[in-house]
Design an enzyme around this catalytic site. Structure first.
Site, PDB file in Angstrom:
ATOM      1  N   ALA A 127       6.041   2.387 -35.153  1.00  0.00           N
ATOM      2  CA  ALA A 127       4.713   2.767 -35.642  1.00  0.00           C
ATOM      3  C   ALA A 127       4.016   3.725 -34.674  1.00  0.00           C
ATOM      4  O   ALA A 127       2.858   4.054 -34.851  1.00  0.00           O
ATOM      5  CB  ALA A 127       3.860   1.520 -35.866  1.00  0.00           C
ATOM      6  N   GLU A 164      13.997   4.765 -19.521  1.00  0.00           N
ATOM      7  CA  GLU A 164      14.036   5.242 -20.916  1.00  0.00           C
ATOM      8  C   GLU A 164      14.753   6.595 -21.030  1.00  0.00           C
ATOM      9  O   GLU A 164      15.567   6.816 -21.912  1.00  0.00           O
ATOM     10  CB  GLU A 164      12.605   5.349 -21.449  1.00  0.00           C
ATOM     11  N   ASP A 176       3.283   6.835 -22.035  1.00  0.00           N
ATOM     12  CA  ASP A 176       3.290   5.479 -22.591  1.00  0.00           C
ATOM     13  C   ASP A 176       3.379   4.418 -21.497  1.00  0.00           C
ATOM     14  O   ASP A 176       2.652   3.417 -21.508  1.00  0.00           O
ATOM     15  CB  ASP A 176       4.456   5.320 -23.568  1.00  0.00           C
TER      16      ASP A 176
HETATM   17  C1  GLA Z   1       5.905   9.849 -27.375  1.00  0.00           C
HETATM   18  C2  GLA Z   1       6.409   9.948 -25.935  1.00  0.00           C
HETATM   19  C3  GLA Z   1       5.268  10.329 -24.990  1.00  0.00           C
HETATM   20  C4  GLA Z   1       4.536  11.564 -25.484  1.00  0.00           C
HETATM   21  C5  GLA Z   1       4.156  11.418 -26.950  1.00  0.00           C
HETATM   22  C6  GLA Z   1       3.547  12.658 -27.515  1.00  0.00           C
HETATM   23  O1  GLA Z   1       5.011   8.785 -27.485  1.00  0.00           O
HETATM   24  O2  GLA Z   1       6.945   8.717 -25.534  1.00  0.00           O
HETATM   25  O3  GLA Z   1       5.758  10.526 -23.694  1.00  0.00           O
HETATM   26  O4  GLA Z   1       5.292  12.720 -25.259  1.00  0.00           O
HETATM   27  O5  GLA Z   1       5.275  11.064 -27.745  1.00  0.00           O
HETATM   28  O6  GLA Z   1       2.311  12.889 -26.942  1.00  0.00           O
END
Ligand code: GLA
Length: 429
Positions: A127, A164, A176
């Site tokens: 999501a 990751e 994130d």
């Molecule tokens: C994903 C990636 C993040 C970022 C976003 C876009 O969530 O995990 O590192 O690049 O896309 O902003």
């Protein structure tokens, strides 16, 4: 173990798999992002905040040299890996995110002991709410604290990102993991992805009789699919053509006219203008002007849709319907091509005072993280409210409008969730 912790489903899961009590429980939140999309890997700025939902890791020391992993959402099986044998590609599926953290910690000079982990989540997977980063960060806190290691959180964010990128093979940026580890309740995190410096910026929509709402469009897309990675490549190409190391170095969108390729020019324009929007939003929030962020969300969506070309039909429809029904701003969130929309909406303040909650909010039936049963008592379905009740409730009106628009397209019903800016990862027991 007694009291509330002993009753948590993750403890029962741990006991059922390992016939013992865990030594502790760690929680890491999913994240939303107010603004600042696809700027992190361009050394730019982001403004995420932590959600009140996330991943729990119940853990204890285990047999030397091995990691034992089980997830309530993935089912009964325990995955056992030998720490010394870990290398990229050696573990697949959800367990790769947890094993990758042990691998990355070891590579960073923090060898972890044998451990047993049981994982539970109330975040829907796919999501765009960073369930993977929440998993990595909950595991990272559990493993380091079991080992008595004190790793500074910005460093832990880099280590979990490496897990990751290098172990799982997903080319994500630093946003994130930073959100999961560094956010404060009631605040967004202004992160400079070049210097690593961050600052907590007050984000209190309730104080302005507003709320932040997540709309799960139900469309799914993985970061491993080509669209996300190809944007990395295009941004790097644009930077090269402009003679800078990253697009962060460009502050004036006017400087982009020298880019001959119109696609690269659009990609770069998104990144440069998105960095401006992040800084503008942070400045407005510092003045307590949450309302003023609405137009920035709308501009961000237009830029992601038209210049970066990563929006998807359900997101565009959700954004338009929400705004037409009274949202102050809305935009697609995350990597693109699927996932969720974030909307800034007017909210009713409850009669007894306190923060306005999204009375009609509910995910409806979602595929929980890693598929399978959700967390009892924390299941996203618990929030489902079906058709909204109060016609005078602006949130209900917006949800109804989005539902109606999806129904006209014949799409599955979207999910709704309120998103109060919450605390970062912590030991909860
Ligand atoms: C994903 C990636 C993040 C970022 C976003 C876009 O969530 O995990 O590192 O690049 O896309 O902003």
């Amino acid at each position: 173990m007694s009291g509330q912790a002993g009753a948590d489903p993750v403890v029962a899961w741990f006991r059922a798999q390992y016939a013992d009590d865990p030594a502790g429980i760690w929680h890491a939140p999913g994240r939303a992002n107010l603004v600042g999309e696809h700027t992190d890997y361009n050394d730019g700025f982001v403004l995420p905040f932590a959600l009140d939902k996330g991943v729990l890791a119940a853990a204890d020391r285990g047999p030397d040299g091995t990691l034992e992993l089980t997830s309530r959402q993935a089912g009964r099986a325990v995955t056992t890996v030998t720490l010394a044998d870990l290398e990229p590609g050696s573990v697949t599926g959800w367990a790769a995110y947890a094993a990758g953290v042990a691998w990355a910690l070891g590579r960073a000079g923090y060898p972890v002991p044998g451990a047993r982990l049981a994982i539970d989540s109330d975040l829907p997977q796919g999501a765009g709410l960073s369930s993977s980063a929440a998993l990595e960060c909950a595991v990272a806190l559990a493993l380091t604290q079991l080992a008595g290691l004190d790793v500074p959180r910005p460093e832990l964010a880099s280590i979990t990102r490496r897990a990751e990128n290098a172990f799982v093979g997903v080319p994500s940026g630093i946003m994130d993991q930073s959100a999961a580890l560094l956010c404060q309740a009631g605040h967004a995190l202004l992160l400079d992805c070049r210097s690593g410096e961050s600052d907590s910026v007050p984000l209190n929509p309730a104080g302005s009789r507003l709320a932040l709402m997540i709309i799960d469009t139900r469309a799914r897309h993985e970061l491993t699919d080509s669209g996300y990675a190809s944007r990395h490549v295009e941004c790097a190409e644009a930077a090269r053509a402009l003679g800078v190391s990253t697009l962060r170095d460009i502050e004036d969108p006017g400087a982009l006219t020298v880019l001959k390729d119109p696609v690269l020019r659009r990609r770069a324009r998104h990144v440069v203008t998105e960095n401006e929007r992040v800084l503008a939003a942070a400045a407005r929030l510092r003045r307590g002007d949450v309302t003023g962020c609405g137009p920035l969300l709308n501009a961000s969506h237009a830029s992601l849709r038209d210049d970066f070309e990563i929006s998807w039909p359900e997101a565009d429809v959700a954004v338009d319907a929400a705004i037409a029904a009274g949202a102050l701003g809305a935009r697609m969130m995350g990597g693109g091509f699927g996932g969720s929309v974030i909307a800034l909406v007017p909210a009713l303040v409850p009669a007894g005072g306190g923060p306005p909650r999204l009375a009609a909010a509910g995910w409806g039936p979602v595929a929980a993280v890693m598929s399978g049963p959700g967390r009892a008592g924390h299941d996203p379905d618990d929030l489902a409210a079906g058709p909204s009740a109060d016609p005078g409730d602006p949130v209900a009106a917006i949800q109804d409008a989005v539902r109606a628009a999806f129904s006209r397209h014949g799409w599955p019903e979207p999910g709704f969730m309120d998103a109060p800016p919450s605390a970062s990862a912590q030991r909860v027991w």
